[in-house]
Write a protein that holds these residues in place. Structure first.
Motif, PDB file in Angstrom:
ATOM      1  N   ASN A  15       0.808  -1.222   0.000  1.00 39.42           N
ATOM      2  CA  ASN A  15       0.000   0.000   0.000  1.00 39.42           C
ATOM      3  C   ASN A  15       0.839   1.269   0.000  1.00 39.42           C
ATOM      4  N   LEU A  16       2.020   1.215   0.586  1.00 40.99           N
ATOM      5  CA  LEU A  16       2.851   2.404   0.757  1.00 40.99           C
ATOM      6  C   LEU A  16       4.156   2.263  -0.002  1.00 40.99           C
ATOM      7  N   VAL A  17       4.608   3.379  -0.538  1.00 42.71           N
ATOM      8  CA  VAL A  17       5.929   3.458  -1.149  1.00 42.71           C
ATOM      9  C   VAL A  17       6.735   4.410  -0.287  1.00 42.71           C
ATOM     10  N   ASN A  18       7.903   3.952   0.159  1.00 44.40           N
ATOM     11  CA  ASN A  18       8.738   4.727   1.081  1.00 44.40           C
ATOM     12  C   ASN A  18      10.078   5.040   0.435  1.00 44.40           C
ATOM     13  N   TYR A  19      10.499   6.299   0.618  1.00 49.32           N
ATOM     14  CA  TYR A  19      11.848   6.714   0.241  1.00 49.32           C
ATOM     15  C   TYR A  19      12.520   7.265   1.487  1.00 49.32           C
ATOM     16  N   LYS A  20      13.714   6.779   1.771  1.00 50.99           N
ATOM     17  CA  LYS A  20      14.481   7.253   2.921  1.00 50.99           C
ATOM     18  C   LYS A  20      15.514   8.259   2.422  1.00 50.99           C
ATOM     19  N   ILE A  21      15.408   9.494   2.923  1.00 49.66           N
ATOM     20  CA  ILE A  21      16.301  10.568   2.520  1.00 49.66           C
ATOM     21  C   ILE A  21      17.257  10.859   3.678  1.00 49.66           C
ATOM     22  N   LEU A  22      18.539  10.814   3.391  1.00 49.38           N
ATOM     23  CA  LEU A  22      19.550  11.175   4.382  1.00 49.38           C
ATOM     24  C   LEU A  22      20.193  12.483   3.925  1.00 49.38           C
ATOM     25  N   GLU A  23      20.084  13.499   4.761  1.00 48.92           N
ATOM     26  CA  GLU A  23      20.579  14.828   4.392  1.00 48.92           C
ATOM     27  C   GLU A  23      21.077  15.539   5.635  1.00 48.92           C
ATOM     28  N   GLN A  24      22.343  15.917   5.644  1.00 49.18           N
ATOM     29  CA  GLN A  24      22.929  16.697   6.734  1.00 49.18           C
ATOM     30  C   GLN A  24      22.557  16.133   8.109  1.00 49.18           C
ATOM     31  N   ASP A  25      22.893  14.887   8.344  1.00 44.74           N
ATOM     32  CA  ASP A  25      22.620  14.193   9.614  1.00 44.74           C
ATOM     33  C   ASP A  25      21.131  14.077   9.927  1.00 44.74           C
ATOM     34  N   ASN A  26      20.272  14.295   8.958  1.00 40.55           N
ATOM     35  CA  ASN A  26      18.834  14.113   9.135  1.00 40.55           C
ATOM     36  C   ASN A  26      18.391  12.910   8.317  1.00 40.55           C
ATOM     37  N   GLU A  27      17.466  12.149   8.883  1.00 43.69           N
ATOM     38  CA  GLU A  27      16.817  11.080   8.142  1.00 43.69           C
ATOM     39  C   GLU A  27      15.340  11.423   8.040  1.00 43.69           C
ATOM     40  N   ILE A  28      14.859  11.495   6.817  1.00 48.37           N
ATOM     41  CA  ILE A  28      13.449  11.784   6.566  1.00 48.37           C
ATOM     42  C   ILE A  28      12.904  10.642   5.724  1.00 48.37           C
ATOM     43  N   ASN A  29      11.833  10.039   6.194  1.00 53.00           N
ATOM     44  CA  ASN A  29      11.139   9.013   5.428  1.00 53.00           C
ATOM     45  C   ASN A  29       9.882   9.637   4.845  1.00 53.00           C
ATOM     46  N   ILE A  30       9.747   9.545   3.538  1.00 58.53           N
ATOM     47  CA  ILE A  30       8.603  10.094   2.823  1.00 58.53           C
ATOM     48  C   ILE A  30       7.764   8.913   2.339  1.00 58.53           C
ATOM     49  N   PHE A  31       6.434   9.020   2.504  1.00 59.68           N
ATOM     50  CA  PHE A  31       5.536   7.930   2.132  1.00 59.68           C
ATOM     51  C   PHE A  31       4.534   8.389   1.079  1.00 59.68           C
ATOM     52  N   PHE A  32       4.312   7.530   0.093  1.00 59.36           N
ATOM     53  CA  PHE A  32       3.352   7.778  -0.978  1.00 59.36           C
ATOM     54  C   PHE A  32       2.376   6.610  -1.039  1.00 59.36           C
ATOM     55  N   ASP A  33       1.158   6.896  -1.471  1.00 53.63           N
ATOM     56  CA  ASP A  33       0.165   5.860  -1.681  1.00 53.63           C
ATOM     57  C   ASP A  33       0.534   5.097  -2.951  1.00 53.63           C
ATOM     58  N   ASN A  34       0.497   3.774  -2.886  1.00 50.58           N
ATOM     59  CA  ASN A  34       0.906   2.945  -4.016  1.00 50.58           C
ATOM     60  C   ASN A  34      -0.142   2.876  -5.124  1.00 50.58           C
ATOM     61  N   LYS A  35      -1.328   3.434  -4.891  1.00 46.01           N
ATOM     62  CA  LYS A  35      -2.363   3.429  -5.931  1.00 46.01           C
ATOM     63  C   LYS A  35      -2.574   4.822  -6.536  1.00 46.01           C
ATOM     64  N   THR A  36      -2.625   5.851  -5.685  1.00 41.10           N
ATOM     65  CA  THR A  36      -2.851   7.216  -6.175  1.00 41.10           C
ATOM     66  C   THR A  36      -1.540   7.957  -6.417  1.00 41.10           C
ATOM     67  N   PHE A  37      -0.446   7.480  -5.814  1.00 43.19           N
ATOM     68  CA  PHE A  37       0.890   8.070  -5.906  1.00 43.19           C
ATOM     69  C   PHE A  37       0.965   9.434  -5.222  1.00 43.19           C
ATOM     70  N   ASP A  38      -0.012   9.695  -4.333  1.00 41.93           N
ATOM     71  CA  ASP A  38      -0.023  10.937  -3.554  1.00 41.93           C
ATOM     72  C   ASP A  38       0.903  10.824  -2.349  1.00 41.93           C
ATOM     73  N   LEU A  39       1.472  11.948  -1.955  1.00 38.26           N
ATOM     74  CA  LEU A  39       2.204  12.047  -0.700  1.00 38.26           C
ATOM     75  C   LEU A  39       1.206  11.794   0.418  1.00 38.26           C
ATOM     76  N   ILE A  40       1.499  10.838   1.303  1.00 41.34           N
ATOM     77  CA  ILE A  40       0.556  10.548   2.387  1.00 41.34           C
ATOM     78  C   ILE A  40       1.208  10.603   3.762  1.00 41.34           C
ATOM     79  N   GLY A  41       2.465  11.048   3.834  1.00 44.21           N
ATOM     80  CA  GLY A  41       3.050  11.210   5.154  1.00 44.21           C
ATOM     81  C   GLY A  41       4.560  11.266   5.139  1.00 44.21           C
TER      82      GLY A  41
END
Length: 182
Positions: A121-147
Motif C-alpha cells: 500500500n505504501l511506497v517509502n523513500y528514505k532521505i539522508l541529508e545533513q545528519d537528518n533522516e526523513i522518510n517520505i511515504f506515498f500511496d501505491n495506488k494514487t501516488f499521492d504524498l501521504i506522510g
C-alpha cells in the motif's frame, strides 16, 4: 534454461514495476501545485490533528484541532508556530520541513533513491541529508504524498499522516502570510 529465463523475467518485471511506480510518483508531484489535507501528527507519543494546505515551493498553513488555536505557517522562508500563549519563529532552512515542502528537491531525491514497498500500500523513500533522516511515504495506488517521519530540531520523533487529500485548488491570497506576535 527455462528456469534461468523465468528468474530473469521476474527480475525484469519487478524492476520495471518499481521504475513505473517511481515515474508515476514523480509525475504526480510534478503536476501538483498545492494540496490540502487532514493530518494526524505523533510527536514522541503526543498526538495532534487538524487541517493543512501546502503550496509548492515551501509554503504550508496548518490549523490544529482543539489546542489553543495553534497554527503553523511557512511563507517559504520562515516557519511560525503560534498558540494563544506562545509564538515561535524559525528559519525554515533549519527545519526538516524545508526539504519536505520542496517538491523539486523531493523529485531529485526520488530519482536517485530506491523505493521500499510496505504492505503493498505504501511506497517509502528514505532521505539522508545533513545528519537528518526523513522518510517520505506515498500511496501505491494514487501516488499521492501521504506522510513523513523525521526527527525535528529538538530531537523529537515526528510521524505525520495525511488523509482526505485534495490537489490543485484555488487558495486564499494571504493564506501563507506569517501571523504577527501578539
Amino acid at each position: 534454461m527455462l528456469r534461468c529465463f523465468l528468474v530473469f523475467f521476474l527480475l525484469i518485471s519487478t524492476c520495471y514495476s518499481n521504475a513505473e511506480i517511481k515515474n508515476k510518483i514523480i509525475q504526480n508531484l510534478t503536476n501538483t501545485e498545492n494540496l490540502d489535507f487532514k493530518f494526524e501528527q505523533n510527536i514522541n507519543g503526543k498526538i495532534e490533528n487538524g487541517n493543512c494546505t501546502i503550496e509548492y515551493p515551501k509554503k504550508i498553513f496548518c490549523e490544529y484541532a482543539r489546542s489553543n488555536n495553534k497554527i503553523l505557517v511557512s511563507n517559504g522562508k520562515s516557519l511560525v508556530i503560534k498558540t494563544i500563549t506562545s509564538y515561535y519563529r524559525y528559519p525554515l532552512e533549519k527545519t526538516p520541513l524545508n526539504l519536505i515542502l520542496d517538491k523539486n528537491y523531493l523529485i531529485n531525491k526520488i530519482n536517485d533513491l530506491e523505493e521500499r514497498i510496505i504492505d503493498e500500500n505504501l511506497v517509502n523513500y528514505k532521505i539522508l541529508e545533513q545528519d537528518n533522516e526523513i522518510n517520505i511515504f506515498f500511496d501505491n495506488k494514487t501516488f499521492d504524498l501521504i506522510g513523513w517521519q523525521n526527527t525535528d530540531m529538538y530531537q523529537n520523533f515526528n510521524m505525520t499522516f495525511l488523509s482526505s487529500i485534495r490537489k490543485n485548488r484555488v487558495l486564499k491570497k494571504n493564506l501563507f502570510k506569517l501571523p504577527s506576535q501578539n
